[in-house]
Design a protein around this motif. Structure first.
Motif, PDB file in Angstrom:
ATOM      1  N   LYS A 163       0.877  -1.174   0.000  1.00  0.00           N
ATOM      2  CA  LYS A 163       0.000   0.000   0.000  1.00  0.00           C
ATOM      3  C   LYS A 163       0.916   1.226   0.000  1.00  0.00           C
ATOM      4  CE  LYS A 163      -4.261  -1.780   1.717  1.00  0.00           C
ATOM      5  NZ  LYS A 163      -4.742  -2.020   0.355  1.00  0.00           N
ATOM      6  N   PRO A 164       0.980   1.910  -1.141  1.00  0.00           N
ATOM      7  CA  PRO A 164       1.898   3.050  -1.223  1.00  0.00           C
ATOM      8  C   PRO A 164       1.255   4.326  -0.699  1.00  0.00           C
ATOM      9  CG  PRO A 164       0.870   2.689  -3.349  1.00  0.00           C
ATOM     10  CD  PRO A 164       0.264   1.674  -2.415  1.00  0.00           C
ATOM     11  N   GLY A 165       2.086   5.248  -0.222  1.00  0.00           N
ATOM     12  CA  GLY A 165       1.527   6.501   0.283  1.00  0.00           C
ATOM     13  C   GLY A 165       2.582   7.585   0.431  1.00  0.00           C
ATOM     14  N   TYR A 166       2.163   8.673   1.089  1.00  0.00           N
ATOM     15  CA  TYR A 166       3.007   9.850   1.252  1.00  0.00           C
ATOM     16  C   TYR A 166       3.522   9.920   2.695  1.00  0.00           C
ATOM     17  CZ  TYR A 166       0.874  11.296  -3.141  1.00  0.00           C
ATOM     18  OH  TYR A 166       0.461  11.347  -4.448  1.00  0.00           O
ATOM     19  N   GLY A 167       4.784  10.350   2.859  1.00  0.00           N
ATOM     20  CA  GLY A 167       5.372  10.421   4.204  1.00  0.00           C
ATOM     21  C   GLY A 167       5.911  11.792   4.555  1.00  0.00           C
ATOM     22  N   PRO A 168       5.024  12.806   4.724  1.00  0.00           N
ATOM     23  CA  PRO A 168       5.527  14.091   5.212  1.00  0.00           C
ATOM     24  C   PRO A 168       6.170  13.852   6.579  1.00  0.00           C
ATOM     25  CG  PRO A 168       3.127  13.987   5.370  1.00  0.00           C
ATOM     26  CD  PRO A 168       3.551  12.768   4.628  1.00  0.00           C
ATOM     27  N   HIS A 169       7.450  14.161   6.713  1.00  0.00           N
ATOM     28  CA  HIS A 169       8.214  13.705   7.885  1.00  0.00           C
ATOM     29  C   HIS A 169       7.597  14.138   9.220  1.00  0.00           C
ATOM     30  CE1 HIS A 169      11.531  14.221  10.871  1.00  0.00           C
ATOM     31  NE2 HIS A 169      11.773  12.971  10.506  1.00  0.00           N
ATOM     32  N   ALA A 170       7.339  15.457   9.368  1.00  0.00           N
ATOM     33  CA  ALA A 170       6.791  15.971  10.640  1.00  0.00           C
ATOM     34  C   ALA A 170       6.438  17.440  10.472  1.00  0.00           C
ATOM     35  CB  ALA A 170       7.838  15.811  11.753  1.00  0.00           C
ATOM     36  N   PRO A 171       5.602  17.981  11.376  1.00  0.00           N
ATOM     37  CA  PRO A 171       5.257  19.409  11.254  1.00  0.00           C
ATOM     38  C   PRO A 171       6.461  20.332  11.459  1.00  0.00           C
ATOM     39  CG  PRO A 171       3.708  18.268  12.667  1.00  0.00           C
ATOM     40  CD  PRO A 171       4.832  17.317  12.426  1.00  0.00           C
ATOM     41  N   TYR A 172       7.569  19.828  12.025  1.00  0.00           N
ATOM     42  CA  TYR A 172       8.733  20.718  12.185  1.00  0.00           C
ATOM     43  C   TYR A 172       9.700  20.623  11.002  1.00  0.00           C
ATOM     44  CZ  TYR A 172      11.237  16.555  14.007  1.00  0.00           C
ATOM     45  OH  TYR A 172      11.791  15.309  14.148  1.00  0.00           O
ATOM     46  N   THR A 173       9.417  19.728  10.049  1.00  0.00           N
ATOM     47  CA  THR A 173      10.295  19.615   8.874  1.00  0.00           C
ATOM     48  C   THR A 173       9.534  19.827   7.562  1.00  0.00           C
ATOM     49  OG1 THR A 173       9.949  17.236   9.021  1.00  0.00           O
ATOM     50  CG2 THR A 173      12.060  18.057   9.850  1.00  0.00           C
ATOM     51  N   VAL A 174       8.205  19.955   7.648  1.00  0.00           N
ATOM     52  CA  VAL A 174       7.389  20.194   6.452  1.00  0.00           C
ATOM     53  C   VAL A 174       6.453  21.369   6.746  1.00  0.00           C
ATOM     54  CG1 VAL A 174       5.808  19.161   4.769  1.00  0.00           C
ATOM     55  CG2 VAL A 174       7.446  17.696   5.964  1.00  0.00           C
ATOM     56  N   SER A 175       6.453  22.369   5.866  1.00  0.00           N
ATOM     57  CA  SER A 175       5.657  23.579   6.124  1.00  0.00           C
ATOM     58  C   SER A 175       4.157  23.285   6.053  1.00  0.00           C
ATOM     59  CB  SER A 175       6.000  24.647   5.089  1.00  0.00           C
ATOM     60  OG  SER A 175       5.513  24.226   3.827  1.00  0.00           O
ATOM     61  N   PRO A 176       3.338  24.111   6.710  1.00  0.00           N
ATOM     62  CA  PRO A 176       1.882  23.895   6.664  1.00  0.00           C
ATOM     63  C   PRO A 176       1.340  23.898   5.236  1.00  0.00           C
ATOM     64  CG  PRO A 176       2.429  25.518   8.349  1.00  0.00           C
ATOM     65  CD  PRO A 176       3.705  25.212   7.631  1.00  0.00           C
ATOM     66  N   GLU A 177       1.901  24.762   4.364  1.00  0.00           N
ATOM     67  CA  GLU A 177       1.421  24.812   2.961  1.00  0.00           C
ATOM     68  C   GLU A 177       1.660  23.465   2.289  1.00  0.00           C
ATOM     69  OE1 GLU A 177       3.907  27.146   4.084  1.00  0.00           O
ATOM     70  OE2 GLU A 177       2.145  28.171   4.899  1.00  0.00           O
ATOM     71  N   ARG A 178       2.853  22.903   2.548  1.00  0.00           N
ATOM     72  CA  ARG A 178       3.159  21.617   1.911  1.00  0.00           C
ATOM     73  C   ARG A 178       2.304  20.487   2.499  1.00  0.00           C
ATOM     74  NH1 ARG A 178       8.296  23.331   1.283  1.00  0.00           N
ATOM     75  NH2 ARG A 178       8.458  23.943  -0.891  1.00  0.00           N
ATOM     76  N   LEU A 179       2.068  20.551   3.797  1.00  0.00           N
ATOM     77  CA  LEU A 179       1.211  19.526   4.413  1.00  0.00           C
ATOM     78  C   LEU A 179      -0.160  19.552   3.741  1.00  0.00           C
ATOM     79  CD1 LEU A 179       2.008  19.838   8.246  1.00  0.00           C
ATOM     80  CD2 LEU A 179       2.684  18.000   6.714  1.00  0.00           C
TER      81      LEU A 179
END
Ligand SMILES: [Zn+2]
Length: 439
Positions: free
Chosen positions: A177-193
């Motif tokens: 099951k493939p998916g997306y892994g935004p690392h964390a709110p301190y390493t990925v901006s809210p816009e990107r999330l």
């Protein structure tokens, strides 16, 4: 292909009645459980089950599998210096060759300790998925995305494109099951999330994210955005029933409410939290407020094992002590967290031994001193069993471990290749190791 596991000492079904069957058999046809109970007769392959108990294959909902290569390289450090001074410099030198060797070792360890479904968030996820499918192991895999890029991509936009292609390639695969892994709110901006959440929803795929792991993360995110991490993540739309949030050690009361409402699956990683001194996740409180909680090991650099049986025991123990209440985490609940709770989230039928479910089954040897006397199967599974008791592992009816031996590749070869890849990586990163001064 028909497989009959005959006359099992016990079967822990994990069905809605949590039935435990004595002297019973499991018949498997074409990878699916055909019957559970008094099945007998002929089959293409028969296992004598008299000394074994059968359990559903364990589901490890948070790991970074190739990090087996970093096992023991840097221990006893705080999370942020550990990441910034050790892990990230080593990761900067990662190549697909290292990823493959590390993944093979991680899978070998995980299945030999009873795990049949492994979640992963890392880089070069395509390479990882290829190893999973080659070995016939189930993977819920997420391509990691960070604002400052990863070893695979120079910036976040490239990471997102790679993740899109990864999801496209593996969507609908029987074992992935493939998916997306935004690392964390301190390493990925809210816009990107926000952008990742939209992509995942368009592609109907899963999201894996680290969330509220440390107090420092909470303070940093609050300073930068005015919001706590879970609150912020909720705003970006990233939290929903198709999201797995790892750690969640520092939720506020309000955030626990948000987690329950969103239907997110929390992955509790107590061994990593203990080792990195991140704190004690309020798991019993989250569960009583309706949050779904499962179990993960985290990567082997912060555990240092991928042994979910150990995590099961630690989970059952730690919350009793924290709450000063021996009834805080009953054995049955903890075992559910490693099997049917995450199983129900996925649209594979896994996490239970029931007709119609996938034949992901683990057999543990019980003719051992620590299983004797066998008054309570579930208690023994949680408090007494050792992962070395695992003797057979089936995934979709495919025999992955037979009589204690991994069937997909020579175990010594996997370990040798991983050691070589690890040394190469350390050399390139200028990180020291005892291994270098040996022989
Ligand atoms: Zn992690």
């Amino acid at each position: 292909m028909e497989i009959l596991i005959r006359g099992l000492r016990y079967i822990v079904t994990q069905d809605d009645h949590r039935r435990i069957l004595k002297n019973s058999s499991i018949l498997i046809k074409e990878g699916i459980i055909e019957s559970v109970g008094k099945a007998d007769g002929h089959a293409d392959y028969i296992v004598d089950g008299r000394r074994f108990i059968a359990i559903p294959g364990l589901i490890n909902t948070h790991a970074h599998v190739p990090m087996t290569l970093f096992r023991g390289v840097a221990d006893d450090m705080e999370l942020f210096p550990w990441l910034q001074e050790k892990i990230w410099p080593m990761e900067a030198n990662l190549k697909p060759y290292h990823i493959k060797a590390g993944t093979e070792l991680g899978i070998l360890e995980a299945v030999k300790t009873g795990t049949t479904t492994l979640f992963d968030m890392y880089f070069f996820e395509d390479v990882i998925a290829e190893v999973f499918t080659k070995f016939g192991v189930r993977g819920v895999l997420a391509e990691a995305i960070l604002d400052f890029g990863t070893p695979e991509c120079k910036d976040a936009d490239t990471c997102i494109n790679i993740a899109d292609r990864f999801v496209e390639r593996w969507r609908g695969h029987q074992l992935i099951k493939p998916g997306y892994g935004p690392h964390a709110p301190y390493t990925v901006s809210p816009e990107r999330l926000r952008c990742i959440s939209e992509r995942a929803s368009d592609n109907n795929s899963l999201i894996q994210i680290h969330l509220a792991e440390t107090e420092r993360e909470v303070n940093e995110v609050k300073e930068r955005t005015g919001k706590r991490p879970i609150d912020l993540a909720m705003d970006t739309g990233i939290l929903g029933p198709k999201t797995i949030a790892a750690h969640v050690v520092w939720p506020s009361e309000r955030e626990i409410e948000l987690l329950a409402q969103s239907g997110v699956l929390v992955s509790h990683n107590p061994v990593s939290n203990l080792k990195l001194a991140s704190g004690f996740s309020p798991v019993p409180d989250m569960i009583s407020r309706g949050v779904k909680v499962s179990l993960g090991t985290d990567g082997p650099a912060s555990n240092n094992l991928m042994d979910l049986m150990e995590t099961i025991k630690v989970t059952a123990l730690i919350h009793k002590a924290v709450k000063k209440d021996p009834t805080a985490m009953p054995a049955q609940l903890v075992f559910d967290m490693a099997t049917r709770i995450p199983g129900d989230l996925l649209d594979w039928k896994i996490g239970r031994i029931e007709p119609g479910f996938e034949a992901d089954i683990v057999l543990l040897d019980t003719k051992l001193p620590w299983w004797t006397p066998l008054h309570s199967v579930i208690s023994h599974l949680v408090y007494s069993a050792r992962s070395t008791d695992v003797k057979y592992v089936l995934i979709r009816g495919n025999l992955i471990v037979e009589n204690g031996i991994f069937t997909k590749k020579d175990e010594d070869e996997i370990m040798m290749e991983a050691e070589k890849a690890s040394l190469d990586l350390l050399d390139k990163s200028g990180v020291s190791s005892m291994l270098k001064s040996m022989d």
